[in-house]
Design a protein around this motif. Structure first.
Motif, PDB file in Angstrom:
ATOM      1  N   VAL A  27       0.842  -1.196   0.000  1.00  0.00           N
ATOM      2  CA  VAL A  27       0.000   0.000   0.000  1.00  0.00           C
ATOM      3  C   VAL A  27       0.881   1.251   0.000  1.00  0.00           C
ATOM      4  O   VAL A  27       0.577   2.241  -0.662  1.00  0.00           O
ATOM      5  N   GLY A  28       2.000   1.207   0.720  1.00  0.00           N
ATOM      6  CA  GLY A  28       2.946   2.321   0.723  1.00  0.00           C
ATOM      7  C   GLY A  28       3.513   2.575  -0.658  1.00  0.00           C
ATOM      8  O   GLY A  28       3.725   3.719  -1.057  1.00  0.00           O
ATOM      9  N   LEU A  29       3.737   1.510  -1.406  1.00  0.00           N
ATOM     10  CA  LEU A  29       4.225   1.650  -2.772  1.00  0.00           C
ATOM     11  C   LEU A  29       3.233   2.447  -3.610  1.00  0.00           C
ATOM     12  O   LEU A  29       3.612   3.363  -4.341  1.00  0.00           O
ATOM     13  N   GLY A  30       1.954   2.129  -3.465  1.00  0.00           N
ATOM     14  CA  GLY A  30       0.928   2.881  -4.195  1.00  0.00           C
ATOM     15  C   GLY A  30       0.792   4.304  -3.693  1.00  0.00           C
ATOM     16  O   GLY A  30       0.733   5.253  -4.474  1.00  0.00           O
ATOM     17  N   MET A  31       0.768   4.473  -2.366  1.00  0.00           N
ATOM     18  CA  MET A  31       0.601   5.803  -1.780  1.00  0.00           C
ATOM     19  C   MET A  31       1.826   6.675  -2.034  1.00  0.00           C
ATOM     20  O   MET A  31       1.727   7.892  -2.137  1.00  0.00           O
ATOM     21  N   GLY A  32       2.988   6.057  -2.156  1.00  0.00           N
ATOM     22  CA  GLY A  32       4.215   6.810  -2.389  1.00  0.00           C
ATOM     23  C   GLY A  32       4.254   7.502  -3.744  1.00  0.00           C
ATOM     24  O   GLY A  32       5.119   8.340  -3.989  1.00  0.00           O
ATOM     25  N   LEU A 154       9.174   5.118  -0.227  1.00  0.00           N
ATOM     26  CA  LEU A 154      10.352   5.636  -0.929  1.00  0.00           C
ATOM     27  C   LEU A 154      10.471   5.061  -2.336  1.00  0.00           C
ATOM     28  O   LEU A 154      10.807   5.791  -3.278  1.00  0.00           O
ATOM     29  N   LEU A 155      10.169   3.767  -2.491  1.00  0.00           N
ATOM     30  CA  LEU A 155      10.173   3.190  -3.843  1.00  0.00           C
ATOM     31  C   LEU A 155       9.073   3.811  -4.701  1.00  0.00           C
ATOM     32  O   LEU A 155       9.281   4.095  -5.883  1.00  0.00           O
ATOM     33  N   GLY A 156       7.896   4.003  -4.099  1.00  0.00           N
ATOM     34  CA  GLY A 156       6.797   4.649  -4.816  1.00  0.00           C
ATOM     35  C   GLY A 156       7.160   6.061  -5.238  1.00  0.00           C
ATOM     36  O   GLY A 156       6.791   6.511  -6.320  1.00  0.00           O
ATOM     37  N   ARG A 157       7.885   6.735  -4.390  1.00  0.00           N
ATOM     38  CA  ARG A 157       8.339   8.102  -4.708  1.00  0.00           C
ATOM     39  C   ARG A 157       9.258   8.099  -5.931  1.00  0.00           C
ATOM     40  O   ARG A 157       9.155   8.966  -6.797  1.00  0.00           O
ATOM     41  N   LYS A 158      10.149   7.105  -6.010  1.00  0.00           N
ATOM     42  CA  LYS A 158      11.047   6.993  -7.170  1.00  0.00           C
ATOM     43  C   LYS A 158      10.259   6.695  -8.441  1.00  0.00           C
ATOM     44  O   LYS A 158      10.507   7.287  -9.487  1.00  0.00           O
ATOM     45  N   VAL A 159       9.301   5.776  -8.335  1.00  0.00           N
ATOM     46  CA  VAL A 159       8.468   5.425  -9.490  1.00  0.00           C
ATOM     47  C   VAL A 159       7.644   6.628  -9.923  1.00  0.00           C
ATOM     48  O   VAL A 159       7.480   6.885 -11.114  1.00  0.00           O
TER      49      VAL A 159
END
Length: 185
Positions: A27-32, A154-159
């Motif tokens: 979920v953090g990946l999506g929210m990021g 953080l990964l979501g932010r990069k994506v």
């Protein structure tokens, strides 16, 4: 000889903590994919970690008194909350302003943290019936979910930087997909 049960319990609880934290990671990946500052990411991770302590503790306390049917209810509730967050993120990707419909601030943060920690409540229900080491369990759950949330954000932010305007749409889709998986999986 007495340490073998402790080691086995630690390994089991660590694996459970990682499994529960993977929800927060996904979920953090999506929210990021929403533009977030590092300070906000730190607050989100800490909040999710706290919810992953509060929810299983509540489940452990109530585990002796409530039926097993509540476990499936909390999973369904968590899935529904993720779908609501995902739909709002997806819809806001079509708006021209930069502010998401539900950002992880204030009430949005509470909804986000609650949605990824509801499954830990049902795990706490069952663990409460088995009498596991409460403090150790809660610390493992909280730390694992906090760290995995930070990694996902953080990964979501990069994506998000790579995908630009489509990142929020993708993030909303990930949340919806994960919510559907909780409900139907």
């Amino acid at each position: 000889m007495g340490s073998i049960p402790f080691v086995g319990e630690m390994i089991t609880l660590s694996l459970m903590a990682l499994a529960l934290g993977m929800d927060a990671f996904s979920v953090g990946l999506g929210m990021g994919m929403i533009p977030l500052r590092l300070r906000r990411i730190a607050i989100i991770g800490f909040t999710v970690g706290m919810f992953h302590i509060i929810m299983p503790f509540s489940g452990m306390v109530l585990g002796r008194f409530l039926s097993n049917q509540l476990g499936s209810f909390t999973t369904m509730g968590g899935g529904a909350l993720l779908i609501i967050l995902g739909v709002q993120m997806f819809r806001s990707s079509f708006k021209k302003d930069d502010e998401p419909a539900l950002s992880p601030i204030g009430f949005g943060l509470i909804v986000f943290a609650l949605s990824v920690s509801l499954d830990s409540f049902s795990v706490g229900l069952s663990l409460g019936m088995f009498g596991v080491r409460t403090v150790m369990t809660l610390l493992l759950f909280g730390i694992a979910s906090m760290v995995l949330t930070w990694i996902g954000l953080l990964l979501g932010r990069k994506v998000q930087g790579l995908l630009g305007t489509y990142s929020e749409m993708l993030g909303g889709s990930i949340l919806c997909g994960f919510g559907l998986q909780l409900i139907f999986g």
